[in-house]
Design a protein around this motif. Structure first.
Motif, PDB file in Angstrom:
ATOM      1  N   GLY A   1      36.744  27.976 -59.467  1.00 20.03           N
ATOM      2  CA  GLY A   1      36.701  26.782 -58.635  1.00 20.03           C
ATOM      3  C   GLY A   1      37.474  25.627 -59.237  1.00 20.03           C
ATOM      4  O   GLY A   1      38.020  24.791 -58.514  1.00 20.03           O
TER       5      GLY A   1
ATOM      6  N   GLY B   1      35.459  19.339 -52.403  1.00 24.76           N
ATOM      7  CA  GLY B   1      34.512  20.441 -52.289  1.00 24.76           C
ATOM      8  C   GLY B   1      34.513  21.331 -53.516  1.00 24.76           C
ATOM      9  O   GLY B   1      33.449  21.741 -54.005  1.00 24.76           O
ATOM     10  N   ALA B   2      35.710  21.624 -54.045  1.00 26.81           N
ATOM     11  CA  ALA B   2      35.810  22.458 -55.250  1.00 26.81           C
ATOM     12  C   ALA B   2      35.164  21.771 -56.447  1.00 26.81           C
ATOM     13  O   ALA B   2      34.487  22.421 -57.260  1.00 26.81           O
ATOM     14  CB  ALA B   2      37.277  22.765 -55.547  1.00 26.81           C
TER      15      ALA B   2
ATOM     16  N   ILE C   1      31.384  22.072 -56.090  1.00 21.90           N
ATOM     17  CA  ILE C   1      30.924  23.443 -56.331  1.00 21.90           C
ATOM     18  C   ILE C   1      30.961  23.777 -57.819  1.00 21.90           C
ATOM     19  O   ILE C   1      30.028  24.383 -58.368  1.00 21.90           O
ATOM     20  CB  ILE C   1      31.774  24.436 -55.514  1.00 21.90           C
ATOM     21  CG1 ILE C   1      31.465  24.273 -54.020  1.00 21.90           C
ATOM     22  CG2 ILE C   1      31.525  25.874 -55.956  1.00 21.90           C
ATOM     23  CD1 ILE C   1      32.420  24.986 -53.102  1.00 21.90           C
TER      24      ILE C   1
ATOM     25  N   HIS D   1      27.410  24.596 -59.562  1.00 23.29           N
ATOM     26  CA  HIS D   1      27.285  26.047 -59.348  1.00 23.29           C
ATOM     27  C   HIS D   1      26.141  26.687 -60.125  1.00 23.29           C
ATOM     28  O   HIS D   1      25.620  27.727 -59.720  1.00 23.29           O
ATOM     29  CB  HIS D   1      28.604  26.747 -59.689  1.00 23.29           C
ATOM     30  CG  HIS D   1      28.876  26.877 -61.149  1.00 23.29           C
ATOM     31  ND1 HIS D   1      29.337  25.837 -61.916  1.00 23.29           N
ATOM     32  CD2 HIS D   1      28.723  27.940 -61.997  1.00 23.29           C
ATOM     33  CE1 HIS D   1      29.483  26.251 -63.163  1.00 23.29           C
ATOM     34  NE2 HIS D   1      29.123  27.509 -63.242  1.00 23.29           N
TER      35      HIS D   1
ATOM     36  N   THR E   1      23.153  26.267 -56.352  1.00 25.93           N
ATOM     37  CA  THR E   1      24.056  27.184 -55.647  1.00 25.93           C
ATOM     38  C   THR E   1      23.880  27.098 -54.131  1.00 25.93           C
ATOM     39  O   THR E   1      24.828  27.336 -53.381  1.00 25.93           O
ATOM     40  CB  THR E   1      23.797  28.639 -56.094  1.00 25.93           C
ATOM     41  OG1 THR E   1      22.408  28.934 -55.956  1.00 25.93           O
ATOM     42  CG2 THR E   1      24.214  28.838 -57.535  1.00 25.93           C
ATOM     43  N   TRP E   2      22.697  26.736 -53.675  1.00 24.63           N
ATOM     44  CA  TRP E   2      22.436  26.620 -52.241  1.00 24.63           C
ATOM     45  C   TRP E   2      23.228  25.468 -51.607  1.00 24.63           C
ATOM     46  O   TRP E   2      23.412  25.429 -50.381  1.00 24.63           O
ATOM     47  CB  TRP E   2      20.943  26.416 -51.987  1.00 24.63           C
ATOM     48  CG  TRP E   2      20.394  25.187 -52.683  1.00 24.63           C
ATOM     49  CD1 TRP E   2      19.837  25.145 -53.924  1.00 24.63           C
ATOM     50  CD2 TRP E   2      20.381  23.852 -52.176  1.00 24.63           C
ATOM     51  NE1 TRP E   2      19.476  23.865 -54.238  1.00 24.63           N
ATOM     52  CE2 TRP E   2      19.799  23.045 -53.179  1.00 24.63           C
ATOM     53  CE3 TRP E   2      20.804  23.254 -50.997  1.00 24.63           C
ATOM     54  CZ2 TRP E   2      19.628  21.676 -53.029  1.00 24.63           C
ATOM     55  CZ3 TRP E   2      20.642  21.897 -50.839  1.00 24.63           C
ATOM     56  CH2 TRP E   2      20.058  21.111 -51.837  1.00 24.63           C
TER      57      TRP E   2
ATOM     58  N   THR F   1      26.320  24.839 -51.837  1.00 25.55           N
ATOM     59  CA  THR F   1      27.721  25.167 -51.567  1.00 25.55           C
ATOM     60  C   THR F   1      28.066  25.099 -50.083  1.00 25.55           C
ATOM     61  O   THR F   1      29.044  24.467 -49.688  1.00 25.55           O
ATOM     62  CB  THR F   1      28.038  26.576 -52.101  1.00 25.55           C
ATOM     63  OG1 THR F   1      27.720  26.632 -53.489  1.00 25.55           O
ATOM     64  CG2 THR F   1      29.506  26.905 -51.905  1.00 25.55           C
TER      65      THR F   1
ATOM     66  N   ILE G   1      28.064  21.531 -48.548  1.00 22.08           N
ATOM     67  CA  ILE G   1      29.221  20.778 -49.034  1.00 22.08           C
ATOM     68  C   ILE G   1      30.472  21.171 -48.269  1.00 22.08           C
ATOM     69  O   ILE G   1      31.255  20.316 -47.832  1.00 22.08           O
ATOM     70  CB  ILE G   1      29.420  21.012 -50.555  1.00 22.08           C
ATOM     71  CG1 ILE G   1      28.328  20.297 -51.344  1.00 22.08           C
ATOM     72  CG2 ILE G   1      30.800  20.532 -51.006  1.00 22.08           C
ATOM     73  CD1 ILE G   1      28.308  20.634 -52.809  1.00 22.08           C
ATOM     74  N   ILE G   2      30.665  22.478 -48.074  1.00 20.01           N
ATOM     75  CA  ILE G   2      31.834  22.954 -47.321  1.00 20.01           C
ATOM     76  C   ILE G   2      31.808  22.431 -45.893  1.00 20.01           C
ATOM     77  O   ILE G   2      32.823  21.981 -45.351  1.00 20.01           O
ATOM     78  CB  ILE G   2      31.902  24.495 -47.356  1.00 20.01           C
ATOM     79  CG1 ILE G   2      32.198  24.973 -48.784  1.00 20.01           C
ATOM     80  CG2 ILE G   2      32.952  25.016 -46.387  1.00 20.01           C
ATOM     81  CD1 ILE G   2      32.067  26.462 -48.985  1.00 20.01           C
TER      82      ILE G   2
END
Length: 202
Positions: free
Chosen positions: A79, A141-142, A145, A149, A153-154, A156, A159-160
């Motif tokens: 990422g 976004g990257a 993440i 991460h 993790t949920w 992600t 955010i996208i």
């Protein structure tokens, strides 16, 4: 666009087709100049802000550097590679769009400029600005993440989804203008070429 033999002919008011066209479309040319300058000024402000933001982001990467080795903490994370690439692209594309908008603002706004030069500059400027906004949101976004991460993790997917919202709004607001400019610029080029070929045949 008239037959070559008609270009120097005059009407009852002793005016050539070119002079008559200029006179009748003077207000339209002034309105086009004002609209073009306002659009270029707005685009230049956005482009310079994105360039400044991406420049500062390049030196404040997520996670920072390891105090002992000096290497970036997330250097081996996939990422992070996406973040670096998506950070560089808007920097260059927004700078390009800002320079193109400067070219529009400093143009002489002659009659012929409205056929090819100014629309082409505006098309390239809008395209570069669109690219910079899309890649800026990818970089954001990257970065989120990469940072979250391990523990969140949920987060992600939300955010996208949230990164897609401003990109979608920008596309809905600006793409109709971009497509219209491309269509009419290509249309004028094709019509001009067909007319020139007809003149050659005559």
């Amino acid at each position: 666009m008239v037959q070559p033999k008609c270009k120097e002919e005059v009407n009852v008011a002793n005016k050539t087709p070119s002079a008559l066209f200029t006179e009748e479309h003077e207000e339209l040319a002034n309105e086009g100049e004002r609209w073009m300058k306002n659009t270029a000024a707005s685009g230049m402000v956005v482009g310079t802000r994105i360039a400044a933001l991406m420049f500062s982001t390049a030196f404040t990467v997520p996670g920072g550097a390891n105090e002992k080795t000096g290497l970036l903490v997330f250097l081996n994370h996939n990422g992070f590679v996406i973040f670096i690439m998506a950070n560089a692209i808007p920097m260059f594309s927004s700078s390009t769009s800002a320079l193109i908008y400067v070219g529009i603002l400093t143009a002489r706004y002659g009659e012929n400029d409205f056929f090819h030069s100014l629309p082409t500059k505006l098309i390239v400027g809008l395209s570069c600005l669109s690219l910079s906004i899309v890649t800026m949101m990818i970089a954001f976004g990257a970065a989120m993440i990469v940072t979250l991460h391990k523990r969140l993790t949920w987060a992600t997917i939300p955010i996208i989804v949230l990164c897609v919202v401003p990109v979608t709004l920008f596309c809905l607001l600006q793409f109709p203008l971009l497509l219209e400019m491309i269509y009419f610029t290509l249309y004028m080029l094709v019509i001009g070429e067909c007319f020139n070929m007809a003149n050659i045949v005559v």
